[in-house]
Write an enzyme that holds these catalytic residues in place. Structure first.
Site, PDB file in Angstrom:
ATOM      1  N   CYS A 151      -2.157   8.818   2.615  1.00  0.00           N
ATOM      2  CA  CYS A 151      -2.003   8.383   1.233  1.00  0.00           C
ATOM      3  C   CYS A 151      -3.277   8.589   0.432  1.00  0.00           C
ATOM      4  CB  CYS A 151      -1.569   6.922   1.192  1.00  0.00           C
ATOM      5  SG  CYS A 151      -2.622   5.837   2.169  1.00  0.00           S
ATOM      6  N   GLU A 180       0.883  -1.172   0.000  1.00  0.00           N
ATOM      7  CA  GLU A 180       0.000   0.000   0.000  1.00  0.00           C
ATOM      8  C   GLU A 180       0.911   1.209   0.000  1.00  0.00           C
ATOM      9  OE1 GLU A 180      -1.571   3.184   0.679  1.00  0.00           O
ATOM     10  OE2 GLU A 180      -1.848   2.556   2.758  1.00  0.00           O
TER      11      GLU A 180
END
Length: 458
Positions: free
Chosen positions: A263, A230
């Protein structure tokens, strides 16, 4: 100075340090995890469920104290730290409460035999490499499903988040997790690479930068080790219509939470021309009104960035944009004094010549683009190497949903952005990584989908 330390980003003071593992200690931790797997995998499901349930309760009960640790480690305001701890409680509770359904075998029907069934089986010791921006949540979403499965875990925290990692381990142990099933390791990058290369490690999960992800994926691929990544994001936030003033305020909140260090925050706000001026005005009003200060003080909306180095990397990108003609409507300047503070910014006029067009602005910076049509908005939204998430905002839900489905991302939303819940899968495509965490998907990454087929006797 130790690599693992709490260096308060609000004051610049080093408050604690931890000793990095020796190579022998790193290997010893793997020995322990490998041996613990043999017994943990065979524990009754109700035993594993009890550990998760008690851990969920611990996150609820200790939320304020956990938030204080995060504030000192990486600058998260207390109210946001409490919310993060409560989200972790939801994640552990989700896997505990739904364990039987999530782990139930899948009956494929006879298909020419007596039965064909797929069972979920744990695979062994896993390595988790975690970031600093959500020191509890990102651990929880990796750890909870894998402990439920029966895997064991070696958890490398970010160097600045050793204190929060220690607290997670202590909560798990207090909840009844046996010795060796979960270990916090203050490892070096080379030690992590050596662990991933060891055949006793069944998988590695990393949340972090593209650089770190590439290194881990390379090592995992070389050794045929399953990996989950990720990584970064450059999420589009497409405004087609609706309540523009409210949408602008929502965009500001979503972008500036955690000092913009997420993010999946909306990093590129793409607004139809007819709504552009109103949106920018509302966004600037919201952002300029944020209180930047000590994350341990009540009323603080935004704390410092995680470190002076992180702030300076962001400033480098901002200065490049400023020198090449971008318009700064508010913020973007370093706050005088100690700590890693910067004024939150709203910027327009970003062009391809600027590094900020493609590089992730990991901090409190909202970038707004003006477009003339939905087609132009979609083209700009997908003009990025990242593909984590994106959102579309409009009172025309049919149009908004159709637009959202054209965004190249792992997660798309209409009239909300970045919603995270235990029952919703999380992950991206392109250079945002691969694999999924949370929901049922989180159980299907590091698992053996074992087919058991029984035919009649000959």
């Amino acid at each position: 100075m130790s690599d693992y330390r709490t260096e308060n980003p609000a004051t610049g003071e080093v408050e604690n340090t931890w000793t990095t593992l020796t190579d022998e200690q790193a290997q010893g931790a793997l020995d322990t995890a490998h041996k613990a797997f043999a017994s943990w995998r065979d524990e009754p499901l109700e035993t594993r469920v009890a550990v998760l349930s008690k851990t969920a309760q611990a996150f609820k009960d200790q939320a304020k104290e956990l938030a204080e640790i995060a504030a000192r480690e990486m600058g998260k305001p207390l109210n946001q730290g409490v919310e993060e701890a409560e989200l972790c409680a939801q994640i552990f509770a989700y896997y505990a409460d739904n364990a039987e359904d999530l782990l139930a075998p899948t009956d494929l029907g006879p298909q020419g035999a007596r039965s064909s069934v797929v069972e979920l089986e744990p695979v062994g010791a896993l390595v988790g490499v975690m970031p600093w921006n959500f020191p509890y949540y990102q651990v929880a979403r990796f750890v909870a499903p894998n402990l439920l499965l029966g895997n064991t875990i070696l958890l490398k925290p970010a160097e600045i988040c050793a204190a929060s990692a220690e607290r997670i381990e202590s909560m798990l142990r207090e909840a009844g997790l046996p010795q060796g099933v979960y270990q916090t390791i203050h490892a070096t990058n080379q030690q992590i690479a050596d662990l991933v290369a060891d055949p006793r490690v069944a998988g590695v999960s990393l949340t972090g930068s593209e650089r770190a992800g590439s290194a881990v994926a390379e090592g995992a691929g070389r050794n045929l080790t399953k990996s989950l990544l990720e990584l970064g994001g450059s999420d589009p936030f497409i405004v087609l219509g609706g309540n523009i003033a409210k949408t602008a305020e929502t965009a500001g909140f979503a972008r500036m939470e955690n000092a913009g260090q997420a993010c999946n925050a909306p990093k590129r706000m793409i607004v139809l021309e007819e709504h552009y001026d109103e949106f920018v005005e509302g966004l600037v009003s919201y952002v300029s009104g944020l209180k930047v200060g000590n994350p341990l003080e009540d009323g603080t909306d935004m704390g410092p960035l995680s470190s002076v180095d992180a702030r300076d990397r962001l400033v480098e990108l901002l200065e490049d944009a400023r020198e090449k003609g971008a318009t700064f409507h508010t913020g973007g300047t370093v706050v005088d004094g100690p700590g890693a503070f910067i004024e939150p910014a709203v910027i327009t006029g970003i062009t391809r010549e600027m590094r900020a067009f493609e590089e992730e602005l990991f901090g409190p910076v909202a970038v707004v683009y003006k477009v003339g049509s939905v087609e132009e908005a979609i083209e700009l939204a997908n003009d990025t190497p990242f593909g984590l998430s994106g959102s579309v905002w409009s009172d025309d839900l049919e149009k908004a949903e159709a637009t959202a489905r054209r965004i190249e991302a792992g997660m798309v939303y209409v009239n909300e952005h970045g919603t995270t819940a235990a029952g919703l899968p999380f992950g991206g495509v392109k250079r945002s990584g691969y694999g999924r965490e949370l929901a049922e998907n989180g159980l299907h990454e590091f698992v053996n989908h074992r087919l058991v087929r029984v035919s009649d006797a000959l």
